[in-house]
Write an enzyme that holds these catalytic residues in place. Structure first.
Site, PDB file in Angstrom:
ATOM      1  N   TYR A   1     -11.761 -10.420  -1.532  1.00 41.97           N
ATOM      2  CA  TYR A   1     -12.489  -9.153  -1.498  1.00 41.97           C
ATOM      3  C   TYR A   1     -13.968  -9.449  -1.269  1.00 41.97           C
ATOM      4  O   TYR A   1     -14.519 -10.374  -1.869  1.00 41.97           O
ATOM      5  CB  TYR A   1     -12.385  -8.395  -2.825  1.00 41.97           C
TER       6      TYR A   1
ATOM      7  N   HIS B   1     -15.002   1.766 -15.295  1.00 40.39           N
ATOM      8  CA  HIS B   1     -14.840   1.059 -14.028  1.00 40.39           C
ATOM      9  C   HIS B   1     -16.081   0.239 -13.664  1.00 40.39           C
ATOM     10  O   HIS B   1     -16.045  -0.534 -12.705  1.00 40.39           O
ATOM     11  CB  HIS B   1     -14.539   2.086 -12.926  1.00 40.39           C
TER      12      HIS B   1
ATOM     13  N   ASN C   1       0.832  -1.208   0.000  1.00 44.02           N
ATOM     14  CA  ASN C   1       0.000   0.000   0.000  1.00 44.02           C
ATOM     15  C   ASN C   1       0.866   1.257   0.000  1.00 44.02           C
ATOM     16  O   ASN C   1       0.589   2.224  -0.726  1.00 44.02           O
ATOM     17  CB  ASN C   1      -0.905   0.015   1.233  1.00 44.02           C
TER      18      ASN C   1
ATOM     19  N   ARG D   1      -9.837  -5.091 -13.993  1.00 42.94           N
ATOM     20  CA  ARG D   1      -8.660  -5.840 -13.548  1.00 42.94           C
ATOM     21  C   ARG D   1      -8.952  -7.320 -13.789  1.00 42.94           C
ATOM     22  O   ARG D   1      -9.747  -7.933 -13.088  1.00 42.94           O
ATOM     23  CB  ARG D   1      -8.368  -5.590 -12.071  1.00 42.94           C
TER      24      ARG D   1
ATOM     25  N   ARG E   1     -14.368   1.856   4.247  1.00 44.95           N
ATOM     26  CA  ARG E   1     -13.144   1.104   4.512  1.00 44.95           C
ATOM     27  C   ARG E   1     -11.907   1.989   4.571  1.00 44.95           C
ATOM     28  O   ARG E   1     -11.071   1.866   5.449  1.00 44.95           O
ATOM     29  CB  ARG E   1     -12.940   0.049   3.427  1.00 44.95           C
TER      30      ARG E   1
ATOM     31  N   HIS F   1     -14.788  -4.467  -0.010  1.00 42.82           N
ATOM     32  CA  HIS F   1     -14.724  -3.788  -1.299  1.00 42.82           C
ATOM     33  C   HIS F   1     -16.104  -3.479  -1.871  1.00 42.82           C
ATOM     34  O   HIS F   1     -16.233  -2.719  -2.825  1.00 42.82           O
ATOM     35  CB  HIS F   1     -13.933  -4.664  -2.286  1.00 42.82           C
TER      36      HIS F   1
ATOM     37  N   ARG G   1      -4.990   1.160 -13.346  1.00 45.56           N
ATOM     38  CA  ARG G   1      -3.676   1.409 -12.756  1.00 45.56           C
ATOM     39  C   ARG G   1      -2.997   0.132 -12.278  1.00 45.56           C
ATOM     40  O   ARG G   1      -3.611  -0.688 -11.584  1.00 45.56           O
ATOM     41  CB  ARG G   1      -3.807   2.396 -11.591  1.00 45.56           C
TER      42      ARG G   1
END
Length: 708
Positions: free
Chosen positions: A486, A453, A67, A393, A582, A610, A423
């Protein structure tokens, strides 16, 4: 200019009395970057405390470090770019770019020190007690030293390439996130310098056989210690005077000049290559590094002194993920079997079930195999004529891609939106896009000025009574691996009113549709901000009229100032607002006259929370929405996002009564946001047993699975 310590204190201070009519007052906002650092501190707490098995705590060490790397590669890098270019900017909480960098440095350095202490003082001794020893150089016995010299000669020395830097040798290129030794050698009576990169193709933790270690269990040495032990072999005839470890983090935030981009794929590919040479956002060095060596690095990297971070401990803790993978089941979370909605099988049964009613899955408590079975049914069913899917992703080994290729081979119309600008997944997504295109799939590379997204899958089926459509709307990526760690929702539906709008979103992504008004979906960037604000304002009107009014928000981030002001106004109207956020939350709860009715908590536990879920009491006629969007400017204005109304009353009740109320009842992993921007554990009633929301949901779904 205030000192960094004072800057950090300002960011954590409760605001003085404010004018409730002025909702733009900087005192009403928490700095986004400092809020993120507080989130990473909550992740670190999972490693510091004893509520997780030991190797799971090691996993959290790796997550905290990873992170940090991403934070410096993107967020800090962006601020540094502004600072270096002289861009005057002010955050909503009233900090200049320079003051933000100061505050970040103080808070991040303190957290990095906490991470090192957690490892050296707590976790490393606990591993040793379990016969997992990570040796320091002082622990090397003669037998261990001989073994490591032999290992080095056979496995390490051939891979190393010492690179001198002096007037005759230019400073070498040093790759992002690489670990390096700055070596000082005396050669022909003069002091010289060289750089030796620790190859990432070699394990960071070098295993030592138990008979060599003369200890039961497993023993390891650090790769950097093995190289340092033998570094003289790289410089025969010269005397090594020092070898000092350093690590760099570069700016990897992709900025595409989209107004000049004729080919998005080519532009992303070119930008990725340029990012290899991004400016440094962090230079991490050993505290023992001599000033002369450090100055050489600073000069050649062309960085400011404040970019340097000194440490007396280890660096590159992201590599600790290798330790977390050791085969010690007793030191890990107990495995579980998720509930399976549909197994791969009868496609007719799956489509009939969706046509009969909506179905909801909650990963990882319920298996991602439901999504795969849905897509498999679409591929195998001869009546399915088209499949459309968004991929953000994808992951390195995606079975969904193989299914899409099979569908194209079978003559079905397959259209896939592959977001090239996701990203850290850009290169991976480019490779998937090429593979899909070569198989005859219609591939769209995203929109020029927006990231796509949203998580949507559309299946078109020719049936006896005409064309039918089926959709999956998700909160997370179409990725089997992440679905196991997740928490995310997925909704399967055949409601025509939803399918009409899902179809419009795909037309927008692949063609020139410019629909701006939706009902079943809230779609960004054209509609979501306005529609979501209207839902909040409707709740405020219910409160003013004395009708039931409540909002529950569960998402990853709340940072958009305009949306925060919308929530503040709802609180001023008397709406009770519970938020389960979160990560980043820039809203300050509990401010008199502004946010008195707002409560914010964060849950960090075994699984990464998530899922995005928004609930409105609506005067006694509740509404719930799930989807891909957080309340951030990028989600509302710079991405294609979709939230979907959950119309089925049983599913809506489940989301509120089971999921949200369970999360709000957590007294084990939940942390409460205070007005000053800090977090504290939820207080339990004396004698009450702790409630772990994720474990409670695991047990509930396990009971459901046993019941059939």
């Amino acid at each position: 200019m205030p000192s960094p310590a004072n800057t950090a204190a300002v960011a954590r201070r409760s605001p003085a009395p404010v004018d409730p009519a002025d909702l733009t007052n900087p005192a009403l906002y928490i700095n986004r970057e400092l809020s993120w650092l507080e989130f990473n501190q909550r992740v670190l707490m999972q490693a510091q405390g004893d509520r997780h098995p030991l190797l799971e705590r090691i996993k959290f060490v790796s997550i905290v470090a990873t992170n940090f790397d991403e934070f410096f590669m993107v967020r800090v890098a962006t601020l540094l770019r502004k600072f270096r270019n002289g861009v005057e900017d002010m955050s909503p909480d009233g900090l200049t770019t320079e003051r933000q960098l100061d505050a970040i440095r103080v808070r991040a350095n303190r957290m990095m020190a906490d991470l090192e202490r957690c490892w050296s003082d707590v976790l490393r001794p606990l591993l040793a007690a379990e016969n997992i020893r990570i040796l320091e150089r002082k622990d090397f016995t003669p037998a261990v030293t001989r073994h490591l010299r032999d290992f080095y000669a056979r496995n390490v020395h051939p891979v190393l390439t010492p690179l001198a830097f002096d007037p005759g040798h230019p400073f070498p290129f040093i790759s992002n996130l690489s670990m390096n030794l700055a070596v000082v050698v005396e050669h022909n009576g003069r002091t010289r310098f060289a750089r030796v990169k620790l190859p990432d193709v070699l394990p960071r933790f070098v295993p030592i056989p138990s008979d060599v270690a003369e200890q039961p269990g497993e023993s390891f040495a650090f790769l950097e210690d093995v190289v340092r032990l033998n570094v003289g072999s790289l410089f025969p005839g010269a005397a090594v005077r020092g070898a000092h470890l350093f690590r760099i983090v570069r700016d990897t935030d992709m900025v595409i000049q989209e107004d000049e981009a004729d080919d998005l794929l080519e532009s992303v590919d070119r930008t990725l290559k340029e990012l290899r040479y991004g400016d440094l956002s962090q230079l991490l060095v050993e505290s023992s590094m001599p000033a002369r060596v450090l100055n050489i690095l600073i000069e050649n990297f062309e960085i400011e002194e404040h970019v340097v971070t000194r440490t007396s401990g280890r660096m590159g803790f992201g590599d600790w993920s290798a330790l977390a993978k050791l085969h010690r089941p007793r030191l890990k979370d107990a495995p579980f079997s998720p509930h399976v909605l549909w197994a791969n099988g009868d496609g007719d049964a799956i489509f009939d079930a969706i046509r009969e009613r909506d179905h909801l899955v909650h990963h990882p408590f319920e298996s991602f195999s439901a999504v795969e079975a849905f897509l498999r049914a679409a591929v195998d069913d001869p009546h399915v004529i088209a499949i459309k899917l968004t991929l953000y992703r994808i992951g390195p080994n995606s079975p969904l891609v193989d299914l899409l290729i099979q569908a194209a081979d079978a003559g079905k119309q397959v259209a896939v939106l592959v977001e090239l600008k996701a990203r850290f997944d850009e290169r991976n997504n480019i490779e998937w896009a090429h593979r899909l295109e070569s198989a005859g799939v219609h591939v769209v590379y995203g929109l020029l000025h927006l990231k796509t997204h949203c998580k949507l899958c559309l299946v078109v089926r020719k049936e006896v009574d005409g064309i039918m459509r089926y959709a999956h709307v998700g909160t997370g990526n179409y990725n089997r691996v992440t679905s196991q760690i997740y928490t995310d929702f997925g909704l399967f539906t055949a409601r025509p009113e939803v399918l009409d709008e899902v179809t419009e979103v795909f037309n927008y992504l692949t063609g020139y549709s410019n629909k701006r008004d939706y009902d079943e979906l809230l779609v960004a960037p054209h509609h979501l901000r306005r529609a979501f604000s209207a839902l909040v304002e409707r709740e405020a009107e219910h409160a003013r009229e004395g009708r039931p009014a409540r909002i529950v928000i569960k998402n990853n981030s709340v940072a958009d100032p305009e949306m925060i002001r919308v929530l503040y106004r709802a609180s001023q109207a008397g709406v009770r607002i519970d938020m389960i956020v979160r990560g980043v939350c820039c809203l300050r709860p509990g401010i008199p006259g502004v946010s008195e009715t707002i409560r914010v908590r964060s849950v960090v536990g075994r699984f990464l929370e998530h899922s995005r879920l928004y609930y409105f009491e609506n005067g006694g006629q509740p509404e719930a929405l799930i989807g891909s969007a957080d309340l951030m400017e990028r989600n509302l204005d710079r991405r294609v996002e979709a939230l979907c109304r959950v119309r089925d009353p049983d599913l809506r009740s489940h989301l509120h009564d089971v999921v949200l109320e369970t999360m709000l009842a957590d007294t084990d992993r939940a942390m409460v946001l205070r007005t000053d921007g800090s977090y504290r554990p939820v207080r339990r009633k004396p004698g009450a047993k702790p409630v772990n929301a994720q474990e409670k949901l695991l047990r509930a779904h396990a009971a459901r699975r046993r019941a059939g």
